[in-house]
Design a protein around this motif. Structure first.
Motif, PDB file in Angstrom:
ATOM      1  N   GLU A   1       0.827  -1.204   0.000  1.00 39.46           N
ATOM      2  CA  GLU A   1       0.000   0.000   0.000  1.00 39.46           C
ATOM      3  C   GLU A   1       0.866   1.262   0.000  1.00 39.46           C
ATOM      4  N   ASP A   2       1.952   1.239   0.780  1.00 41.14           N
ATOM      5  CA  ASP A   2       2.883   2.375   0.797  1.00 41.14           C
ATOM      6  C   ASP A   2       3.482   2.597  -0.585  1.00 41.14           C
ATOM      7  N   HIS A   3       3.855   1.506  -1.228  1.00 42.05           N
ATOM      8  CA  HIS A   3       4.473   1.597  -2.555  1.00 42.05           C
ATOM      9  C   HIS A   3       3.482   2.160  -3.574  1.00 42.05           C
ATOM     10  N   HIS A   4       2.237   1.698  -3.528  1.00 37.20           N
ATOM     11  CA  HIS A   4       1.216   2.208  -4.443  1.00 37.20           C
ATOM     12  C   HIS A   4       0.959   3.692  -4.199  1.00 37.20           C
ATOM     13  N   LYS A   5       0.930   4.098  -2.941  1.00 32.34           N
ATOM     14  CA  LYS A   5       0.727   5.508  -2.607  1.00 32.34           C
ATOM     15  C   LYS A   5       1.862   6.355  -3.165  1.00 32.34           C
ATOM     16  N   TRP A   6       3.096   5.858  -3.031  1.00 29.87           N
ATOM     17  CA  TRP A   6       4.262   6.569  -3.572  1.00 29.87           C
ATOM     18  C   TRP A   6       4.164   6.717  -5.088  1.00 29.87           C
ATOM     19  N   LEU A   7       3.737   5.668  -5.783  1.00 34.05           N
ATOM     20  CA  LEU A   7       3.585   5.727  -7.239  1.00 34.05           C
ATOM     21  C   LEU A   7       2.561   6.773  -7.647  1.00 34.05           C
ATOM     22  N   ILE A   8       1.409   6.779  -6.971  1.00 32.17           N
ATOM     23  CA  ILE A   8       0.342   7.722  -7.316  1.00 32.17           C
ATOM     24  C   ILE A   8       0.789   9.159  -7.082  1.00 32.17           C
ATOM     25  N   GLU A   9       1.398   9.412  -5.923  1.00 31.22           N
ATOM     26  CA  GLU A   9       1.809  10.773  -5.582  1.00 31.22           C
ATOM     27  C   GLU A   9       2.889  11.308  -6.510  1.00 31.22           C
ATOM     28  N   ASN A  10       3.801  10.424  -6.939  1.00 34.89           N
ATOM     29  CA  ASN A  10       4.948  10.875  -7.722  1.00 34.89           C
ATOM     30  C   ASN A  10       4.777  10.741  -9.225  1.00 34.89           C
ATOM     31  N   TYR A  11       4.073   9.706  -9.686  1.00 37.23           N
ATOM     32  CA  TYR A  11       4.058   9.440 -11.124  1.00 37.23           C
ATOM     33  C   TYR A  11       2.673   9.379 -11.757  1.00 37.23           C
ATOM     34  N   VAL A  12       1.644   9.743 -10.988  1.00 37.82           N
ATOM     35  CA  VAL A  12       0.324   9.957 -11.578  1.00 37.82           C
ATOM     36  C   VAL A  12      -0.092  11.406 -11.326  1.00 37.82           C
ATOM     37  N   GLU A  13      -0.056  11.801 -10.057  1.00 36.17           N
ATOM     38  CA  GLU A  13      -0.358  13.193  -9.737  1.00 36.17           C
ATOM     39  C   GLU A  13       0.802  14.113 -10.115  1.00 36.17           C
ATOM     40  N   LEU A  14       2.008  13.575 -10.156  1.00 37.18           N
ATOM     41  CA  LEU A  14       3.223  14.251 -10.633  1.00 37.18           C
ATOM     42  C   LEU A  14       3.633  15.448  -9.764  1.00 37.18           C
ATOM     43  N   ASN A  15       4.639  15.258  -8.929  1.00 38.24           N
ATOM     44  CA  ASN A  15       5.201  16.383  -8.193  1.00 38.24           C
ATOM     45  C   ASN A  15       6.302  17.035  -9.028  1.00 38.24           C
ATOM     46  N   ARG A  16       6.899  18.076  -8.502  1.00 39.42           N
ATOM     47  CA  ARG A  16       7.889  18.847  -9.269  1.00 39.42           C
ATOM     48  C   ARG A  16       9.099  18.000  -9.639  1.00 39.42           C
ATOM     49  N   GLN A  17       9.596  17.209  -8.683  1.00 35.37           N
ATOM     50  CA  GLN A  17      10.794  16.413  -8.930  1.00 35.37           C
ATOM     51  C   GLN A  17      10.563  15.366 -10.011  1.00 35.37           C
ATOM     52  N   SER A  18       9.440  14.644  -9.923  1.00 37.42           N
ATOM     53  CA  SER A  18       9.167  13.605 -10.922  1.00 37.42           C
ATOM     54  C   SER A  18       8.884  14.217 -12.291  1.00 37.42           C
ATOM     55  N   ARG A  19       8.237  15.391 -12.303  1.00 38.77           N
ATOM     56  CA  ARG A  19       7.951  16.046 -13.579  1.00 38.77           C
ATOM     57  C   ARG A  19       9.241  16.430 -14.290  1.00 38.77           C
ATOM     58  N   LEU A  20      10.183  16.995 -13.554  1.00 37.96           N
ATOM     59  CA  LEU A  20      11.465  17.375 -14.148  1.00 37.96           C
ATOM     60  C   LEU A  20      12.233  16.143 -14.636  1.00 37.96           C
ATOM     61  N   GLY A  21      12.197  15.064 -13.836  1.00 37.49           N
ATOM     62  CA  GLY A  21      12.873  13.837 -14.227  1.00 37.49           C
ATOM     63  C   GLY A  21      12.298  13.252 -15.501  1.00 37.49           C
TER      64      GLY A  21
END
Length: 217
Positions: free
Chosen positions: A152-172
């Protein structure tokens, strides 16, 4: 949701994959040779190599998604001073000297990317001599061992970073798109406007992936 998680997993892997392809491009450029197209894919897979332990984590977590277990960074594939010499020697005997360099650099990049201060966390660079993770910023040894994680933690991390897209993941991701578009353009001798067009298509796909997720919530 499973479709979005699958897409997020692919996006999470894209930076390492594109860096592996870039390492192949750069090393072959240094020796004055042109790599075959599939060499870029091999480089991308090598840069993702340490994450083979993630497959074990995903399989063993399926029955109880909330159960906390050892973070996959604590497994042997994420032990740099063990794995880097191993892959370098293996690549040397299976291929050529150039691939020993490529394999070593691909694994080194992955570990660097997984280190605290460089986008990651929980990387024990000097295991088994120093078992605690190393931080690049601030530089030093962390006080805690590798943290536990549930599916569940891993899925939450995926959603927050690579679906909703934060600044760091967007730049990457934008960097990854630029790298891949440029490599394809140079390999096939395209004009640079085709590079820009390819980059634009990738950005459009990313933008729509995020919007479709928002629309389905």
């Amino acid at each position: 949701m499973k479709l979005f998680l699958l897409g997020a997993t692919a996006l999470a892997a894209l930076l390492d994959f594109s860096m592996g392809a870039l390492i192949v491009f750069a090393v072959y450029k240094l020796v004055g040779a042109k790599p075959e197209l599939w060499y870029y894919f091999l480089g991308g897979l090598l840069a993702l190599g340490p994450d083979l332990d993630l497959l074990y984590f995903l399989v063993t977590s399926r029955k109880n998604k909330s159960r906390q277990q050892t973070h996959h960074h604590a497994f042997i594939p994420h032990r740099p001073i063990v794995m880097i010499p191993l892959v370098v020697v293996t690549a040397y005997f299976l291929g050529e000297t150039i691939w020993a360099w490529i394999a070593g650099l691909c694994f080194f990049w992955h570990y660097l990317h997984d280190t605290k201060g460089f986008g990651g966390s929980n990387m024990s660079w000097f295991w088994p001599f120093i078992k605690k993770p190393i931080s690049l910023w601030p530089l030093g040894v962390e006080h805690d061992q590798c943290i536990a994680e549930s599916l569940e933690d891993h899925h939450k991390w995926l959603i927050e970073n690579y679906v909703e897209l934060n600044r760091q993941s967007r730049l990457g991701l934008l960097f990854s798109f630029a790298v891949l578009a440029t490599i394809v353009t140079i390999h096939f001798n395209w004009h640079w406007f085709q590079d820009v067009y390819t980059f634009g298509i990738l950005v459009l796909v990313l933008y729509n992936f995020k919007n479709i997720y928002k629309a389905t919530r």
